[in-house]
Design a protein around this motif. Structure first.
Motif, mmCIF file in Angstrom:
data_model
loop_
_atom_site.group_PDB
_atom_site.id
_atom_site.type_symbol
_atom_site.label_atom_id
_atom_site.label_comp_id
_atom_site.label_asym_id
_atom_site.label_seq_id
_atom_site.Cartn_x
_atom_site.Cartn_y
_atom_site.Cartn_z
ATOM 1 N N LYS A 1 0.848 -1.187 0.000
ATOM 2 C CA LYS A 1 0.000 0.000 0.000
ATOM 3 C C LYS A 1 0.887 1.242 0.000
ATOM 4 C CE LYS A 1 -3.846 -2.343 0.308
ATOM 5 N NZ LYS A 1 -4.836 -2.375 -0.804
ATOM 6 N N LEU A 2 0.508 2.231 -0.793
ATOM 7 C CA LEU A 2 1.323 3.433 -0.980
ATOM 8 C C LEU A 2 0.633 4.653 -0.384
ATOM 9 C CD1 LEU A 2 3.783 4.842 -2.406
ATOM 10 C CD2 LEU A 2 2.278 5.101 -4.393
ATOM 11 N N TRP A 3 1.423 5.454 0.385
ATOM 12 C CA TRP A 3 0.948 6.732 0.925
ATOM 13 C C TRP A 3 1.908 7.838 0.501
ATOM 14 C CZ3 TRP A 3 -3.736 7.115 3.111
ATOM 15 C CH2 TRP A 3 -4.326 5.938 3.593
ATOM 16 N N ILE A 4 1.339 8.998 0.147
ATOM 17 C CA ILE A 4 2.147 10.111 -0.337
ATOM 18 C C ILE A 4 1.645 11.424 0.268
ATOM 19 C CG2 ILE A 4 2.786 11.487 -2.372
ATOM 20 C CD1 ILE A 4 2.657 8.978 -4.030
ATOM 21 N N TYR A 5 2.589 12.300 0.660
ATOM 22 C CA TYR A 5 2.292 13.674 1.071
ATOM 23 C C TYR A 5 3.234 14.573 0.283
ATOM 24 C CZ TYR A 5 0.068 11.291 4.986
ATOM 25 O OH TYR A 5 -0.712 10.459 5.745
ATOM 26 N N GLY A 6 2.693 15.618 -0.366
ATOM 27 C CA GLY A 6 3.563 16.386 -1.239
ATOM 28 C C GLY A 6 3.236 17.859 -1.375
ATOM 29 N N LEU A 7 4.190 18.569 -1.979
ATOM 30 C CA LEU A 7 4.082 19.986 -2.308
ATOM 31 C C LEU A 7 4.457 20.170 -3.777
ATOM 32 C CD1 LEU A 7 5.893 21.611 0.763
ATOM 33 C CD2 LEU A 7 3.432 21.692 0.296
ATOM 34 N N ARG A 8 3.724 21.035 -4.454
ATOM 35 C CA ARG A 8 4.008 21.301 -5.870
ATOM 36 C C ARG A 8 4.073 22.812 -6.094
ATOM 37 N NH1 ARG A 8 -0.079 19.118 -7.784
ATOM 38 N NH2 ARG A 8 -1.313 20.992 -8.244
ATOM 39 N N LEU A 9 5.168 23.288 -6.648
ATOM 40 C CA LEU A 9 5.359 24.712 -6.946
ATOM 41 C C LEU A 9 5.335 24.886 -8.462
ATOM 42 C CD1 LEU A 9 6.003 27.501 -5.663
ATOM 43 C CD2 LEU A 9 8.423 26.950 -5.989
ATOM 44 N N GLU A 10 4.489 25.824 -8.936
ATOM 45 C CA GLU A 10 4.312 26.007 -10.375
ATOM 46 C C GLU A 10 4.531 27.460 -10.778
ATOM 47 O OE1 GLU A 10 0.500 24.612 -11.652
ATOM 48 O OE2 GLU A 10 0.495 22.973 -10.211
ATOM 49 N N TYR A 11 4.979 27.622 -12.024
ATOM 50 C CA TYR A 11 5.121 28.958 -12.604
ATOM 51 C C TYR A 11 4.374 28.974 -13.935
ATOM 52 C CZ TYR A 11 7.106 33.156 -14.675
ATOM 53 O OH TYR A 11 7.248 34.383 -15.261
ATOM 54 N N GLU A 12 3.419 29.887 -14.071
ATOM 55 C CA GLU A 12 2.596 29.965 -15.279
ATOM 56 C C GLU A 12 3.317 30.800 -16.339
ATOM 57 O OE1 GLU A 12 -0.703 31.781 -13.266
ATOM 58 O OE2 GLU A 12 -1.748 29.865 -13.004
ATOM 59 N N PHE A 13 4.206 30.151 -17.073
ATOM 60 C CA PHE A 13 5.017 30.912 -18.027
ATOM 61 C C PHE A 13 4.310 31.112 -19.367
ATOM 62 C CE2 PHE A 13 5.906 26.727 -19.541
ATOM 63 C CZ PHE A 13 6.385 26.849 -20.836
ATOM 64 N N MET A 14 3.248 30.353 -19.643
ATOM 65 C CA MET A 14 2.427 30.534 -20.831
ATOM 66 C C MET A 14 0.975 30.282 -20.447
ATOM 67 S SD MET A 14 4.564 28.627 -23.891
ATOM 68 C CE MET A 14 3.169 28.862 -25.009
ATOM 69 N N GLU A 15 0.053 30.771 -21.263
ATOM 70 C CA GLU A 15 -1.360 30.523 -20.994
ATOM 71 C C GLU A 15 -1.640 29.027 -21.023
ATOM 72 O OE1 GLU A 15 -5.801 31.887 -22.573
ATOM 73 O OE2 GLU A 15 -3.992 32.479 -23.675
ATOM 74 N N ASN A 16 -2.213 28.523 -19.941
ATOM 75 C CA ASN A 16 -2.582 27.108 -19.802
ATOM 76 C C ASN A 16 -1.388 26.150 -19.758
ATOM 77 O OD1 ASN A 16 -5.327 27.771 -19.823
ATOM 78 N ND2 ASN A 16 -5.460 27.587 -22.041
ATOM 79 N N LEU A 17 -0.184 26.663 -19.554
ATOM 80 C CA LEU A 17 0.991 25.794 -19.490
ATOM 81 C C LEU A 17 1.909 26.250 -18.352
ATOM 82 C CD1 LEU A 17 2.570 23.454 -20.720
ATOM 83 C CD2 LEU A 17 3.657 25.083 -22.276
ATOM 84 N N ASN A 18 2.181 25.341 -17.415
ATOM 85 C CA ASN A 18 2.975 25.671 -16.237
ATOM 86 C C ASN A 18 4.234 24.816 -16.168
ATOM 87 O OD1 ASN A 18 0.633 27.072 -15.741
ATOM 88 N ND2 ASN A 18 0.148 26.045 -13.824
ATOM 89 N N LEU A 19 5.313 25.432 -15.677
ATOM 90 C CA LEU A 19 6.488 24.686 -15.245
ATOM 91 C C LEU A 19 6.283 24.306 -13.787
ATOM 92 C CD1 LEU A 19 9.432 26.831 -16.686
ATOM 93 C CD2 LEU A 19 8.777 24.533 -17.430
ATOM 94 N N MET A 20 6.700 23.109 -13.387
ATOM 95 C CA MET A 20 6.465 22.719 -12.002
ATOM 96 C C MET A 20 7.659 21.971 -11.412
ATOM 97 S SD MET A 20 3.719 19.596 -12.325
ATOM 98 C CE MET A 20 4.223 17.991 -12.979
ATOM 99 N N VAL A 21 7.827 22.168 -10.099
ATOM 100 C CA VAL A 21 8.784 21.423 -9.295
ATOM 101 C C VAL A 21 7.986 20.795 -8.156
ATOM 102 C CG1 VAL A 21 10.849 21.515 -7.854
ATOM 103 C CG2 VAL A 21 10.655 23.020 -9.839
ATOM 104 N N VAL A 22 8.121 19.488 -7.983
ATOM 105 C CA VAL A 22 7.307 18.765 -7.007
ATOM 106 C C VAL A 22 8.216 18.008 -6.041
ATOM 107 C CG1 VAL A 22 5.429 17.112 -6.686
ATOM 108 C CG2 VAL A 22 5.566 18.445 -8.796
ATOM 109 N N TYR A 23 7.885 18.083 -4.764
ATOM 110 C CA TYR A 23 8.605 17.310 -3.746
ATOM 111 C C TYR A 23 7.586 16.548 -2.908
ATOM 112 C CZ TYR A 23 11.325 16.060 0.344
ATOM 113 O OH TYR A 23 11.918 15.352 1.358
ATOM 114 N N ASP A 24 7.781 15.243 -2.775
ATOM 115 C CA ASP A 24 6.879 14.491 -1.900
ATOM 116 C C ASP A 24 7.590 13.375 -1.152
ATOM 117 O OD1 ASP A 24 6.937 12.333 -3.807
ATOM 118 O OD2 ASP A 24 5.353 13.331 -4.921
ATOM 119 N N TRP A 25 6.939 12.958 -0.083
ATOM 120 C CA TRP A 25 7.407 11.860 0.772
ATOM 121 C C TRP A 25 6.504 10.665 0.525
ATOM 122 C CZ3 TRP A 25 4.759 9.250 4.705
ATOM 123 C CH2 TRP A 25 5.544 8.419 5.515
#
Length: 223
Positions: free
Chosen positions: A159-183
């Protein structure tokens, strides 16, 4: 070497966000509008699809944390905004590991972990063009495929459990760059003698991801 690269990338992302924040502050210098931290109708979406490259990093005193060394992986997710920035998502990913402690883990060369899970999360809007997502998983399943040079392999599950944070930058309309960190934690079904049960009962690792997120729609499911 990998951790040095990760630190440099994170510092670069942080600098970009700081410059963007300063620019937004100058643009709003004479404005009386408030920052819409929890919800902004003009930035609302119906859903999103994202793809990411993953760097798994084992941690903890357990069979993954002590016996594995992460190499790479990928992830896919689809999210649907149910009410405002509250969303549910379906996720699939694979992370690859080299076995570095065969005496305790088993006579394998590498292990591939296939991950399937749902998420519940919320996106915050701290500044213009930046989104911050917080989330947890539910209904998660993991399959561990252990391989040797000859090509033979066996499988374990858990069984898998995850807790995470995602940081995004909207550099174009409807398109984001993202960096994600989770445990991530896997509660395994591996059968071992009683004296090894604590070591194999749970496996933990962190995952740092870099990717693209494609947004669509302009209203949540429930308005």
């Amino acid at each position: 070497m990998r951790f040095s690269l990760i630190i440099k990338v994170l510092i670069g992302v942080g600098v970009c966000f700081q410059l963007q924040a300063q620019e937004d502050s100058l643009d709003q210098d004479h404005s009386t509008s408030e920052i819409k931290f929890l919800f902004d109708e003009s930035r609302q979406y119906l859903g999103s699809i994202s793809f990411s490259y993953q760097l798994p990093m084992p941690n903890g005193d357990n069979f993954i944390g002590s016996g594995f060394d992460g190499t790479d992986g990928f992830g896919f997710s689809g999210n649907l905004f149910v009410f405002k920035n509250l969303y549910v998502g379906v996720n699939y990913g694979i992370n690859n590991f080299d076995v570095i402690d065969r005496e305790s883990v088993g006579n394998y060369n590498n292990t591939q972990i296939e991950e399937r899970y749902l998420t519940l999360g919320y996106e915050l809007l701290p500044i213009s063009k930046v989104r911050l997502g917080i989330y947890t998983s539910f209904g998660g399943e993991a399959t561990l495929s252990n391989s040797i040079v000859s090509g033979k392999s066996n499988r374990d599950s858990g069984k898998l459990w995850i807790y995470g944070l995602r940081l995004e930058y909207e550099f174009m309309e409807n398109l984001n760059l993202m960096v994600v960190y989770d445990w991530r934690q896997i509660k395994s079904n591996i059968r071992v003698p009683d004296e090894l049960e604590a070591y194999f009962e749970k496996g933990t690792y962190n995952v740092l991801s870099f990717g693209l997120k494609f947004n669509f729609g302009s209203n949540s499911l429930i308005n």
